[in-house]
Design a protein around this motif. Sequence first.
Motif, mmCIF file in Angstrom:
data_model
loop_
_atom_site.group_PDB
_atom_site.id
_atom_site.type_symbol
_atom_site.label_atom_id
_atom_site.label_comp_id
_atom_site.label_asym_id
_atom_site.label_seq_id
_atom_site.Cartn_x
_atom_site.Cartn_y
_atom_site.Cartn_z
ATOM 1 N N GLU A 121 7.504 -3.316 3.623
ATOM 2 C CA GLU A 121 8.900 -3.712 3.805
ATOM 3 C C GLU A 121 9.551 -3.824 2.431
ATOM 4 O OE1 GLU A 121 11.569 -7.474 5.457
ATOM 5 O OE2 GLU A 121 9.377 -7.503 5.627
ATOM 6 N N TYR A 122 10.692 -3.191 2.270
ATOM 7 C CA TYR A 122 11.360 -3.165 0.969
ATOM 8 C C TYR A 122 11.729 -4.582 0.521
ATOM 9 C CZ TYR A 122 14.569 -1.931 -2.769
ATOM 10 O OH TYR A 122 15.186 -1.817 -3.987
ATOM 11 N N GLY A 123 11.385 -4.910 -0.704
ATOM 12 C CA GLY A 123 11.707 -6.207 -1.273
ATOM 13 C C GLY A 123 10.757 -7.329 -0.911
ATOM 14 N N VAL B 225 -0.542 7.459 -5.611
ATOM 15 C CA VAL B 225 -0.104 6.568 -4.537
ATOM 16 C C VAL B 225 1.413 6.658 -4.369
ATOM 17 C CG1 VAL B 225 0.155 4.164 -3.821
ATOM 18 C CG2 VAL B 225 -2.024 4.954 -4.745
ATOM 19 N N GLU B 226 1.844 6.865 -3.139
ATOM 20 C CA GLU B 226 3.265 6.936 -2.818
ATOM 21 C C GLU B 226 3.619 5.761 -1.918
ATOM 22 O OE1 GLU B 226 6.305 9.634 -0.065
ATOM 23 O OE2 GLU B 226 4.257 10.329 -0.476
ATOM 24 N N ILE B 227 4.748 5.124 -2.203
ATOM 25 C CA ILE B 227 5.193 3.998 -1.387
ATOM 26 C C ILE B 227 6.219 4.488 -0.377
ATOM 27 C CG2 ILE B 227 6.235 1.708 -1.368
ATOM 28 C CD1 ILE B 227 5.351 1.381 -4.262
ATOM 29 N N VAL B 228 5.969 4.163 0.890
ATOM 30 C CA VAL B 228 6.878 4.526 1.975
ATOM 31 C C VAL B 228 7.541 3.238 2.442
ATOM 32 C CG1 VAL B 228 7.081 5.564 4.251
ATOM 33 C CG2 VAL B 228 5.360 6.422 2.638
ATOM 34 N N TYR B 229 8.868 3.178 2.310
ATOM 35 C CA TYR B 229 9.554 1.926 2.593
ATOM 36 C C TYR B 229 10.029 1.827 4.037
ATOM 37 C CZ TYR B 229 9.467 0.706 -2.319
ATOM 38 O OH TYR B 229 9.045 0.367 -3.580
ATOM 39 N N ALA B 230 10.093 0.567 4.511
ATOM 40 C CA ALA B 230 10.617 0.270 5.842
ATOM 41 C C ALA B 230 11.553 -0.926 5.731
ATOM 42 C CB ALA B 230 9.477 -0.046 6.807
ATOM 43 N N ASP B 231 12.418 -1.094 6.734
ATOM 44 C CA ASP B 231 13.377 -2.195 6.718
ATOM 45 C C ASP B 231 12.754 -3.518 7.131
ATOM 46 O OD1 ASP B 231 15.405 -0.481 5.928
ATOM 47 O OD2 ASP B 231 15.975 -0.014 7.998
ATOM 48 N N GLY C 60 2.084 8.065 11.535
ATOM 49 C CA GLY C 60 1.531 9.047 10.611
ATOM 50 C C GLY C 60 2.351 9.261 9.357
ATOM 51 N N GLN C 61 3.409 8.459 9.172
ATOM 52 C CA GLN C 61 4.217 8.599 7.967
ATOM 53 C C GLN C 61 3.571 7.914 6.757
ATOM 54 O OE1 GLN C 61 8.508 7.852 8.526
ATOM 55 N NE2 GLN C 61 8.072 7.661 10.713
ATOM 56 N N ALA C 62 2.609 7.060 7.013
ATOM 57 C CA ALA C 62 1.884 6.382 5.948
ATOM 58 C C ALA C 62 0.420 6.262 6.349
ATOM 59 C CB ALA C 62 2.477 5.002 5.684
ATOM 60 N N ASP C 63 -0.434 6.172 5.348
ATOM 61 C CA ASP C 63 -1.872 6.060 5.612
ATOM 62 C C ASP C 63 -2.290 4.602 5.790
ATOM 63 O OD1 ASP C 63 -2.404 8.923 5.151
ATOM 64 O OD2 ASP C 63 -1.853 8.442 3.078
ATOM 65 N N GLU C 64 -1.608 3.720 5.113
ATOM 66 C CA GLU C 64 -1.921 2.292 5.160
ATOM 67 C C GLU C 64 -0.624 1.506 5.001
ATOM 68 O OE1 GLU C 64 -4.308 2.178 1.745
ATOM 69 O OE2 GLU C 64 -6.046 3.145 2.640
ATOM 70 N N ALA C 65 -0.689 0.223 5.306
ATOM 71 C CA ALA C 65 0.454 -0.661 5.108
ATOM 72 C C ALA C 65 -0.024 -1.944 4.445
ATOM 73 C CB ALA C 65 1.134 -0.979 6.439
ATOM 74 N N ILE C 66 0.881 -2.567 3.706
ATOM 75 C CA ILE C 66 0.590 -3.868 3.110
ATOM 76 C C ILE C 66 1.602 -4.863 3.664
ATOM 77 C CG2 ILE C 66 0.436 -5.222 1.000
ATOM 78 C CD1 ILE C 66 -0.326 -2.712 -0.495
ATOM 79 N N VAL C 67 1.107 -5.879 4.363
ATOM 80 C CA VAL C 67 1.966 -6.907 4.955
ATOM 81 C C VAL C 67 1.304 -8.263 4.733
ATOM 82 C CG1 VAL C 67 2.787 -5.295 6.719
ATOM 83 C CG2 VAL C 67 0.878 -6.827 7.240
#
Length: 277
Positions: free
Chosen positions: A169-171, A188-194, A206-213
């Motif tokens: 999530e951005y920010g 490593v590429e960061i894929v942002y979400a709202d 499938g737009q990202a391989d992993e997520a950090i939450v």
Amino acid sequence: MTGDEHATRSPQYKHSTRYVLGFLAVASVVLGLMPDMYAWLSRKPDKAWVRVQQSGVIKFAIDPSYMPFDGLGSHGDFFGIDVDLANEIAKRIGGVRAEFVVTSYDSEYDVLKVGQADATISALVTDPSRLDKWRYSTPYFDAGQVLIAPTNAAKVSSPSPGGQRISAEYGSAGDAEARHIARRTAGVEIVYADTTEGALRKVLDGQADEAIVDAVSAAQLLPQLSGLHQVEYLTHDPYAIAVWGGSVELLNAINAALNSMQQDGTTQRIVDEWMKR
């Protein structure tokens, strides 16, 4: 044999020598224990523990503005993970009952100093800079950042070179951790979400391989999003109960209750029940 030799070999001399040596041994032990004895004798009484024992009530300071940990109903009823944990702790430290004192985030420590509350339980992250005046219990939840991956993915650990895409999530704190990883890990590429949920859905899509939450969001959302699982903690933000620095006996009682709750699964049950609501 000279008179001196006879004296040193006589039974009376040996007896007196053993007596002196024994006295010196005992004296050395007593002298060695004196600092501990002085510390014990000069220790100030635990006022919070005395209050709890005399009143049969343990007062917990709480900021009821952070669910699922802390909430306050329209009829003055408190609820959430921290409330259930506090009630259970109260029962286990001697059959006392828990009461809750509403406080703001900025006052969660001060109410302990002035005796308005005996302990603070309010999704409180341990702060090493406060250890000179306050003490923390055994942590009961870790709200740090976690790595999420597809359930059917190959074994995953911390991101490594190879073009991995990490959503966040951005920010958010997850964004900060993803940036930290991207700076020190090639490819490593960061894929942002709202939103946090959006970051997780990008992994499902499938737009990202992993997520950090954060671990709180993961505990709430993963049961609703089949196909994802928590891999590991990347950072740690332990929640613990705080007491005033002199409340050693109260802290020991709280820790004993928390340890037994963790061992018999009560803590995890309470956390799981609230996270799934």
